[in-house]
Scaffold this motif. Structure first.
Motif, PDB file in Angstrom:
ATOM      1  N   LYS A 108       0.850  -1.178   0.000  1.00 46.83           N
ATOM      2  CA  LYS A 108       0.000   0.000   0.000  1.00 46.83           C
ATOM      3  C   LYS A 108       0.893   1.238   0.000  1.00 46.83           C
ATOM      4  O   LYS A 108       2.071   1.173   0.329  1.00 46.83           O
ATOM      5  N   THR A 109       0.319   2.365  -0.362  1.00 47.72           N
ATOM      6  CA  THR A 109       1.083   3.618  -0.406  1.00 47.72           C
ATOM      7  C   THR A 109       0.647   4.514   0.737  1.00 47.72           C
ATOM      8  O   THR A 109      -0.549   4.734   0.952  1.00 47.72           O
ATOM      9  N   GLU A 110       1.608   4.977   1.479  1.00 42.03           N
ATOM     10  CA  GLU A 110       1.367   5.956   2.546  1.00 42.03           C
ATOM     11  C   GLU A 110       1.997   7.275   2.126  1.00 42.03           C
ATOM     12  O   GLU A 110       3.054   7.305   1.493  1.00 42.03           O
ATOM     13  N   LEU A 111       1.340   8.363   2.497  1.00 42.87           N
ATOM     14  CA  LEU A 111       1.792   9.693   2.086  1.00 42.87           C
ATOM     15  C   LEU A 111       2.024  10.574   3.304  1.00 42.87           C
ATOM     16  O   LEU A 111       1.177  10.659   4.202  1.00 42.87           O
ATOM     17  N   LEU A 112       3.176  11.192   3.344  1.00 40.10           N
ATOM     18  CA  LEU A 112       3.478  12.226   4.329  1.00 40.10           C
ATOM     19  C   LEU A 112       3.506  13.548   3.562  1.00 40.10           C
ATOM     20  O   LEU A 112       4.240  13.689   2.581  1.00 40.10           O
ATOM     21  N   ASP A 113       2.705  14.505   3.985  1.00 38.29           N
ATOM     22  CA  ASP A 113       2.637  15.782   3.271  1.00 38.29           C
ATOM     23  C   ASP A 113       2.578  16.900   4.291  1.00 38.29           C
ATOM     24  O   ASP A 113       1.644  16.971   5.088  1.00 38.29           O
ATOM     25  N   GLY A 114       3.572  17.745   4.270  1.00 38.87           N
ATOM     26  CA  GLY A 114       3.633  18.839   5.243  1.00 38.87           C
ATOM     27  C   GLY A 114       5.055  19.052   5.696  1.00 38.87           C
ATOM     28  O   GLY A 114       5.922  19.407   4.917  1.00 38.87           O
ATOM     29  N   VAL A 115       5.310  18.769   6.978  1.00 36.35           N
ATOM     30  CA  VAL A 115       6.632  18.949   7.582  1.00 36.35           C
ATOM     31  C   VAL A 115       7.195  20.305   7.139  1.00 36.35           C
ATOM     32  O   VAL A 115       8.229  20.395   6.486  1.00 36.35           O
ATOM     33  N   ARG A 116       6.477  21.353   7.479  1.00 37.37           N
ATOM     34  CA  ARG A 116       6.906  22.696   7.103  1.00 37.37           C
ATOM     35  C   ARG A 116       7.965  23.201   8.073  1.00 37.37           C
ATOM     36  O   ARG A 116       7.915  22.913   9.266  1.00 37.37           O
ATOM     37  N   VAL A 117       8.878  23.963   7.545  1.00 36.12           N
ATOM     38  CA  VAL A 117       9.889  24.595   8.388  1.00 36.12           C
ATOM     39  C   VAL A 117      10.223  25.951   7.790  1.00 36.12           C
ATOM     40  O   VAL A 117      10.308  26.108   6.562  1.00 36.12           O
ATOM     41  N   SER A 118      10.353  26.944   8.638  1.00 38.39           N
ATOM     42  CA  SER A 118      10.803  28.259   8.194  1.00 38.39           C
ATOM     43  C   SER A 118      12.320  28.283   8.177  1.00 38.39           C
ATOM     44  O   SER A 118      12.970  27.740   9.084  1.00 38.39           O
ATOM     45  N   LEU A 119      12.884  28.901   7.155  1.00 38.17           N
ATOM     46  CA  LEU A 119      14.334  29.023   7.103  1.00 38.17           C
ATOM     47  C   LEU A 119      14.815  29.922   8.229  1.00 38.17           C
ATOM     48  O   LEU A 119      14.117  30.850   8.644  1.00 38.17           O
ATOM     49  N   SER A 120      16.002  29.638   8.713  1.00 38.59           N
ATOM     50  CA  SER A 120      16.592  30.465   9.759  1.00 38.59           C
ATOM     51  C   SER A 120      16.798  31.881   9.245  1.00 38.59           C
ATOM     52  O   SER A 120      17.234  32.099   8.116  1.00 38.59           O
ATOM     53  N   ALA A 121      16.475  32.847  10.099  1.00 36.93           N
ATOM     54  CA  ALA A 121      16.681  34.249   9.743  1.00 36.93           C
ATOM     55  C   ALA A 121      18.098  34.710  10.029  1.00 36.93           C
ATOM     56  O   ALA A 121      18.478  35.830   9.670  1.00 36.93           O
ATOM     57  N   GLU A 122      18.898  33.855  10.680  1.00 36.01           N
ATOM     58  CA  GLU A 122      20.263  34.209  11.021  1.00 36.01           C
ATOM     59  C   GLU A 122      21.174  34.017   9.816  1.00 36.01           C
ATOM     60  O   GLU A 122      21.230  32.936   9.239  1.00 36.01           O
ATOM     61  N   ALA A 123      21.884  35.058   9.432  1.00 35.37           N
ATOM     62  CA  ALA A 123      22.823  34.949   8.315  1.00 35.37           C
ATOM     63  C   ALA A 123      24.063  34.179   8.761  1.00 35.37           C
ATOM     64  O   ALA A 123      24.475  34.266   9.927  1.00 35.37           O
ATOM     65  N   PRO A 124      24.674  33.411   7.880  1.00 33.28           N
ATOM     66  CA  PRO A 124      25.929  32.745   8.243  1.00 33.28           C
ATOM     67  C   PRO A 124      26.979  33.754   8.698  1.00 33.28           C
ATOM     68  O   PRO A 124      27.045  34.874   8.194  1.00 33.28           O
ATOM     69  N   VAL A 125      27.795  33.353   9.646  1.00 35.42           N
ATOM     70  CA  VAL A 125      28.803  34.242  10.221  1.00 35.42           C
ATOM     71  C   VAL A 125      29.984  34.369   9.252  1.00 35.42           C
ATOM     72  O   VAL A 125      30.479  33.370   8.726  1.00 35.42           O
ATOM     73  N   LEU A 126      30.429  35.603   9.022  1.00 36.41           N
ATOM     74  CA  LEU A 126      31.592  35.865   8.175  1.00 36.41           C
ATOM     75  C   LEU A 126      32.834  35.865   9.046  1.00 36.41           C
ATOM     76  O   LEU A 126      32.917  36.616  10.024  1.00 36.41           O
ATOM     77  N   ILE A 127      33.807  35.016   8.703  1.00 40.49           N
ATOM     78  CA  ILE A 127      34.994  34.851   9.537  1.00 40.49           C
ATOM     79  C   ILE A 127      36.254  34.898   8.683  1.00 40.49           C
ATOM     80  O   ILE A 127      36.209  34.780   7.465  1.00 40.49           O
TER      81      ILE A 127
END
Length: 356
Positions: A108-127
């Protein structure tokens, strides 16, 4: 998805997201679930950003299935490591949504639909550079889901994190692309001084405060078997090390340093480019190199690995691990390119220009 991904520009000039899907099958009576496909959507788009089939998923999943076998999820958990390269010139998504199909043991086929996530608003650190000059292979680096860095989950008191999500093992090489100096006949019997990167200056990548440090741990013979670490902590893994807090909640860790070279004390203030120690092979390490990472906590355990951008470096293209030891086709560098505000990707050869 326990940790929100952050967009980061790689040394290929593309924008990437690295994150993990923790997939758990709750019901025993469903039998093993076989993932057939994963689609990733930006915001409310109907066209997926990326589509991964069953073969792709077999190469993205831990624990890894047997060779040529499909992924199966019994009652328990597997982790899918998603390396998502965004389309060129497309706007950065605000959120990601995931659609995953599974075949049950009864087909049988099972479906997962969703699992939403917002991207991090933190910019990568410049080093700045963690090493002074030279050529370095960014080994076991970002984008490699099978590396011992990204693929290592650490569980403490029920909390599962990945401290080494973007970690690099910086391995010194010579102009031939090899790790030991010309004239060394038997790498298995080499001394530390035979290795190109041994004793290199390790530098502060930014102004910061020393939050943890250790010296006095012995070095190990190169390429000799290592004992199991006593714990999944800095003390159990890093040997001699320094941890700097370079921004509130952002910690730079340097591991496998030379005994006697760590002169800093907890609470010391350092400046960008300051000498911290020298490269060696202390701790859980099979050969001389610098382990470098940014994370969200001072301790190794309980921290999440954070992305970073080097303010500038030179890029000379990829190199295979076997070529480090002169095996296979000789390494041929690509034409040198000057990069700014990018993160080196896995197994790329880079150089750090002399500090001004």
């Amino acid at each position: 998805m326990p940790f929100a991904p952050a967009a980061v520009t790689g040394s290929d000039d593309r924008i990437h997201l690295a994150y993990e899907l923790h997939v758990t099958s709750i019901y025993d009576d469903a039998g093993p679930l076989t993932p057939r496909e994963l689609e990733v959507y930006a915001d409310d788009d109907r066209t997926p950003l990326a589509r991964f089939d069953a073969e792709d998923l077999a190469g993205m999943t831990r624990p890894a299935p047997a060779e040529h076998a499909p992924v199966t999820i019994d009652a328990g958990k597997r982790v899918v490591y998603v390396w998502l390269t965004l389309p060129t010139a497309s706007p950065l998504p605000r959120t990601l949504r995931h659609r995953m199909t599974f075949a049950t043991a009864k087909q049988k086929t099972e479906l997962l639909d969703g699992v939403r996530v917002s991207l991090s608003a933190e910019a990568p650190v410049l080093i700045g550079p963690p090493l002074r000059g030279g050529l370095w292979l960014a080994h076991e680096g970002p984008g490699n889901a099978h590396s011992h860095h990204w693929g290592s989950l650490v569980a403490v008191n029920g909390q599962v994190t990945i401290p080494q999500r973007y970690a690099l093992d910086l391995v010194g090489i010579d102009p031939r692309g090899q790790v030991v100096r010309a004239g060394v006949k038997n790498v298995g019997k080499s001394r530390h001084a035979d290795w190109v990167g041994y004793g290199a200056d390790v530098l502060a990548v930014a102004d910061g405060v020393v939050r943890d440090a250790r010296d006095g741990e012995p070095e190990h013979p190169p390429l000799n078997p290592q004992s199991e670490p006593e714990s999944l902590t800095a003390h159990g893994l890093f040997g001699n090390y320094v941890v700097l807090e370079i921004q509130p909640g952002v910690f730079a860790s340097y591991a496998h340093l030379q005994r006697g070279s760590v002169k800093l004390r907890i609470g010391d203030h350092v400046r960008k480019g300051q000498l911290l120690a020298r490269l060696d092979q202390s701790g859980s390490s099979s050969a001389p190199h610098l382990h470098f990472q940014l994370s969200s906590a001072m301790t190794f355990e309980g921290s999440e690995g954070l992305p970073f951008l080097f303010d500038r470096f030179d890029l000379l293209g990829p190199e295979a691990e076997a070529q480090l030891f002169g095996q296979g086709e000789p390494w041929v560098p690509l034409p040198l390119r000057h990069r700014q505000a990018e993160m080196p990707l896995d197994d790329m050869v880079i150089g750090f220009p002399a500090l001004r």
